[in-house]
Design a protein around this motif. Structure first.
Motif, mmCIF file in Angstrom:
data_model
loop_
_atom_site.group_PDB
_atom_site.id
_atom_site.type_symbol
_atom_site.label_atom_id
_atom_site.label_comp_id
_atom_site.label_asym_id
_atom_site.label_seq_id
_atom_site.Cartn_x
_atom_site.Cartn_y
_atom_site.Cartn_z
ATOM 1 N N ILE A 104 0.958 -1.313 0.033
ATOM 2 C CA ILE A 104 0.112 0.153 0.029
ATOM 3 C C ILE A 104 0.933 1.260 -0.030
ATOM 4 C CG2 ILE A 104 -1.815 1.352 1.351
ATOM 5 C CD1 ILE A 104 -3.011 -1.112 -0.049
ATOM 6 N N LEU A 105 1.927 1.342 0.799
ATOM 7 C CA LEU A 105 3.098 2.447 1.027
ATOM 8 C C LEU A 105 3.451 2.786 -0.530
ATOM 9 C CD1 LEU A 105 4.405 1.955 4.333
ATOM 10 C CD2 LEU A 105 2.658 3.414 3.869
ATOM 11 N N SER A 106 3.868 1.437 -1.233
ATOM 12 C CA SER A 106 4.647 1.662 -2.532
ATOM 13 C C SER A 106 3.505 2.128 -3.601
ATOM 14 C CB SER A 106 5.226 0.249 -2.830
ATOM 15 O OG SER A 106 6.151 0.065 -2.099
ATOM 16 N N ALA A 107 2.310 1.661 -3.417
ATOM 17 C CA ALA A 107 1.176 2.481 -4.272
ATOM 18 C C ALA A 107 1.049 3.796 -4.061
ATOM 19 C CB ALA A 107 0.093 1.560 -3.875
ATOM 20 N N PHE A 108 0.962 4.175 -2.690
ATOM 21 C CA PHE A 108 1.061 5.653 -2.472
ATOM 22 C C PHE A 108 2.136 6.483 -3.064
ATOM 23 C CE2 PHE A 108 -2.019 4.783 1.343
ATOM 24 C CZ PHE A 108 -3.009 5.012 0.425
ATOM 25 N N ARG A 109 3.482 5.835 -2.850
ATOM 26 C CA ARG A 109 4.464 6.725 -3.417
ATOM 27 C C ARG A 109 4.566 6.816 -5.218
ATOM 28 N NH1 ARG A 109 3.221 7.217 0.457
ATOM 29 N NH2 ARG A 109 4.231 6.822 2.587
ATOM 30 N N ASN A 110 3.887 5.425 -5.641
ATOM 31 C CA ASN A 110 3.717 5.383 -6.931
ATOM 32 C C ASN A 110 2.714 6.494 -7.700
ATOM 33 O OD1 ASN A 110 5.906 3.663 -7.527
ATOM 34 N ND2 ASN A 110 4.335 1.955 -7.284
ATOM 35 N N LEU A 111 1.854 6.821 -6.888
ATOM 36 C CA LEU A 111 0.871 7.675 -7.290
ATOM 37 C C LEU A 111 1.285 9.014 -6.763
ATOM 38 C CD1 LEU A 111 -2.173 5.645 -5.784
ATOM 39 C CD2 LEU A 111 -1.909 6.332 -7.995
ATOM 40 N N GLY A 112 2.555 9.444 -6.465
ATOM 41 C CA GLY A 112 2.798 10.607 -6.101
ATOM 42 C C GLY A 112 2.372 11.047 -4.809
ATOM 43 N N SER A 114 3.053 11.631 -0.956
ATOM 44 C CA SER A 114 4.236 11.346 0.106
ATOM 45 C C SER A 114 3.765 10.994 1.440
ATOM 46 C CB SER A 114 4.918 12.994 0.388
ATOM 47 O OG SER A 114 4.002 13.632 1.086
ATOM 48 N N LYS A 115 4.745 10.439 2.076
ATOM 49 C CA LYS A 115 4.404 9.905 3.336
ATOM 50 C C LYS A 115 3.807 10.888 4.533
ATOM 51 C CE LYS A 115 9.181 9.872 4.992
ATOM 52 N NZ LYS A 115 10.303 9.447 5.493
ATOM 53 N N HIS A 121 -2.212 3.573 7.237
ATOM 54 C CA HIS A 121 -2.783 3.947 8.494
ATOM 55 C C HIS A 121 -3.741 4.856 8.484
ATOM 56 C CE1 HIS A 121 -2.506 1.486 12.093
ATOM 57 N NE2 HIS A 121 -2.931 2.155 12.797
ATOM 58 N N GLY A 122 -3.575 5.692 7.574
ATOM 59 C CA GLY A 122 -4.487 6.976 7.463
ATOM 60 C C GLY A 122 -5.812 6.883 7.229
#
Length: 123
Positions: A104-112, A114-115, A121-122
């Motif tokens: 999931i974290l990698s997907a968020f980063r790939n979507l641009g 940021s953490k 967990h958000g």
């Protein structure tokens, strides 16, 4: 939120990660609970996901009522993994393990995203 949901629905990664991303804002469970979801916990007839106490932080069963939208995501994912894996969201490497905690974290980063903007967990 509208922008985030639009980005999720247009995610072009693996189908399993896309379905996990789609489900997260519909069920509001912790990322670990989502990753370790098992098909035996999903009841399509009564629109319910019953997470057993052994998987819960507080040690009590947790019942997640499933909306029509959530059921639809589960049904789509069932076509991919429902007949071959105990996990709803299995690892890309093995159907006998859950999806990676970084998927999931990698997907968020790939979507641009940021953490600082969003984490699994958000939700």
């Amino acid at each position: 939120m509208r922008r985030l949901l639009s980005m999720i629905y247009n995610y072009h990664g693996t189908a399993t990660v896309r379905f996990a991303l789609k489900l997260a804002p519909l069920v509001f469970v912790r990322p670990k609970e989502l990753r370790f979801a098992e098909w035996q916990e999903i009841n399509f007839q009564i629109s319910e996901w019953r997470i057993p106490a052994r998987k819960m932080k507080m040690g009590e069963d947790h019942i997640v009522p499933l909306s029509t939208q959530a059921l639809h995501v589960f049904q789509e994912q069932f076509l991919l993994t429902g007949h071959s894996s105990i996990y709803v969201f299995p690892s890309a490497r093995s159907l006998h393990r859950p999806m990676s905690n970084n998927a999931i974290l990698s997907a968020f980063r790939n979507l641009g995203i940021s953490k600082e903007e969003m984490t699994g967990h958000g939700f």
